[in-house]
Design a protein around this motif. Sequence first.
Motif, short mmCIF file in Angstrom:
data_model
loop_
_atom_site.label_atom_id
_atom_site.label_comp_id
_atom_site.label_asym_id
_atom_site.label_seq_id
_atom_site.Cartn_x
_atom_site.Cartn_y
_atom_site.Cartn_z
N PHE A 34 0.82 -1.21 0.00
CA PHE A 34 0.00 0.00 0.00
C PHE A 34 0.85 1.26 0.00
O PHE A 34 0.49 2.27 -0.60
N LYS A 35 1.99 1.21 0.68
CA LYS A 35 2.91 2.37 0.70
C LYS A 35 3.43 2.61 -0.72
O LYS A 35 3.47 3.73 -1.21
N ALA A 36 3.82 1.49 -1.37
CA ALA A 36 4.36 1.62 -2.73
C ALA A 36 3.28 2.12 -3.70
O ALA A 36 3.56 2.90 -4.62
N MET A 37 2.05 1.70 -3.46
CA MET A 37 0.94 2.12 -4.34
C MET A 37 0.75 3.64 -4.31
O MET A 37 0.42 4.25 -5.31
N GLU A 38 0.96 4.23 -3.12
CA GLU A 38 0.77 5.68 -2.99
C GLU A 38 1.68 6.44 -3.96
O GLU A 38 1.33 7.50 -4.43
N ARG A 39 2.83 5.86 -4.24
CA ARG A 39 3.80 6.55 -5.11
C ARG A 39 3.69 6.14 -6.57
O ARG A 39 4.45 6.60 -7.40
N PHE B 290 -3.33 -6.60 -10.39
CA PHE B 290 -4.03 -5.93 -9.30
C PHE B 290 -3.02 -5.09 -8.53
O PHE B 290 -2.04 -5.63 -8.01
N LEU B 291 -3.28 -3.80 -8.44
CA LEU B 291 -2.30 -2.91 -7.82
C LEU B 291 -1.98 -3.32 -6.39
O LEU B 291 -0.82 -3.35 -5.99
N GLU B 292 -3.02 -3.68 -5.63
CA GLU B 292 -2.78 -4.00 -4.21
C GLU B 292 -2.12 -5.36 -4.01
O GLU B 292 -1.59 -5.64 -2.94
N PHE B 293 -2.15 -6.21 -5.03
CA PHE B 293 -1.51 -7.53 -4.89
C PHE B 293 -0.07 -7.50 -5.39
O PHE B 293 0.66 -8.48 -5.24
N HIS C 5 -10.84 0.70 -2.26
CA HIS C 5 -11.68 1.89 -2.12
C HIS C 5 -11.06 3.02 -2.95
O HIS C 5 -9.83 3.15 -3.00
N PRO C 6 -11.90 3.86 -3.57
CA PRO C 6 -11.33 4.93 -4.42
C PRO C 6 -10.28 5.80 -3.73
O PRO C 6 -9.35 6.28 -4.39
N LYS C 7 -10.40 5.99 -2.43
CA LYS C 7 -9.40 6.84 -1.75
C LYS C 7 -8.02 6.17 -1.73
O LYS C 7 -7.00 6.84 -1.55
N ASP C 8 -7.98 4.86 -1.92
CA ASP C 8 -6.71 4.13 -1.90
C ASP C 8 -6.15 3.88 -3.31
O ASP C 8 -5.08 3.28 -3.46
#
Length: 301
Positions: free
Chosen positions: A44-49, A93-96, A119-122
């Motif tokens: 999830f941290k990596a996804m933020e970037r 899948f981004l989160e996977f 969720h859209p915010k993520d």
Amino acid sequence: MAQRALPKEMEEKMQKAKDMKPEDMLFTYKGVLYPSLLCKPENFKAMERFEAREDDILLVAYPKCGFNWMSHVLKKISDAAHVKRDETAQFTFLEFADPEKLQDLSKLPSQRIMGTHVHPKDIPASFFEKKTKVLVIFRNPKDTAVSYFHFYNKNPALPAFDSWDKFFSQYMSGEVMLGSYFDHAVAWEKHIDSDTVKIITYEDMIENLTEGIQQVAKFFSLTLSDEQVQAIAQESTFETMKNKSKETHGQMGNVIFRKGGVGDWKNHFSEEQSKELDAKFEQCLAGTKIGAKLKYEVHCK
Ligand SMILES: Nc1ncnc2c1ncn2[C@@H]1O[C@H](COP(=O)(O)OS(=O)(=O)O)[C@@H](OP(=O)(O)O)[C@H]1O
């Protein structure tokens, strides 16, 4: 092009699931449950970037709303329209994706098609900043709950529920993987008028698949002949996809392609549960555009 077979990696993970204790199958990150076998908190941290591109495509669905169906339709459309897309990125899948895999994804050429259940915010902010086209498939909350219940019980990587009643109560409180259906729906309301977000419902696809295919093609500015649309519709029925699911999804085929259609909730919900969900829908979604799009009165009463 045939739909991609379930990666070997996924089959191996499913084998691993057999040795897991039910209590270890999910973990909580920022108050939301995720599958331990597929996700790690550091993803999830990596996804933020993550840097999205304007020409990427992101397909989004709350679990059990029709992701596999829409991903199949989207691939068929892009094949028919000869879109040059990168096969490696295909519906990652981004989160996977662990941080290294996300890094690899960032090096791939366009056009990348990715997916997510979050969720859209993520969703990485860059998707909205870059005005990447985001396609969302949504389904009525009652059939989504039923599909989710069976998914939990048939998927070796998830803890089974003793009873529908127990599952229903956790679904209502959002204590299910990926969080509350209602939180997701409410959040999409904010994006519903965006030119770069298209929300299509499962039920509208069931009612008129050719119209759904045309709408998706139009959203991505792709032109298809009537014959192409008809051919895609024939290849995208539940029966056709279920019959090919061993080939396309390995041992997960029977888990994902369960029954299809609208209204199975009537075989599971008690009168009281139905009323409870009606009240929740009213409280969260009455008067919203997304609420109207879901045609609750038609599909859930
Ligand atoms: N072609 C087609 N037509 C109609 N319905 C279809 C189709 N393909 C998949 N499905 C149904 O979609 C449900 C699975 O949703 P997802 O693909 O979003 O599941 S997942 O969250 O990605 O595991 C699941 O619904 P249920 O059968 O009600 O459980 C699938 O059967």
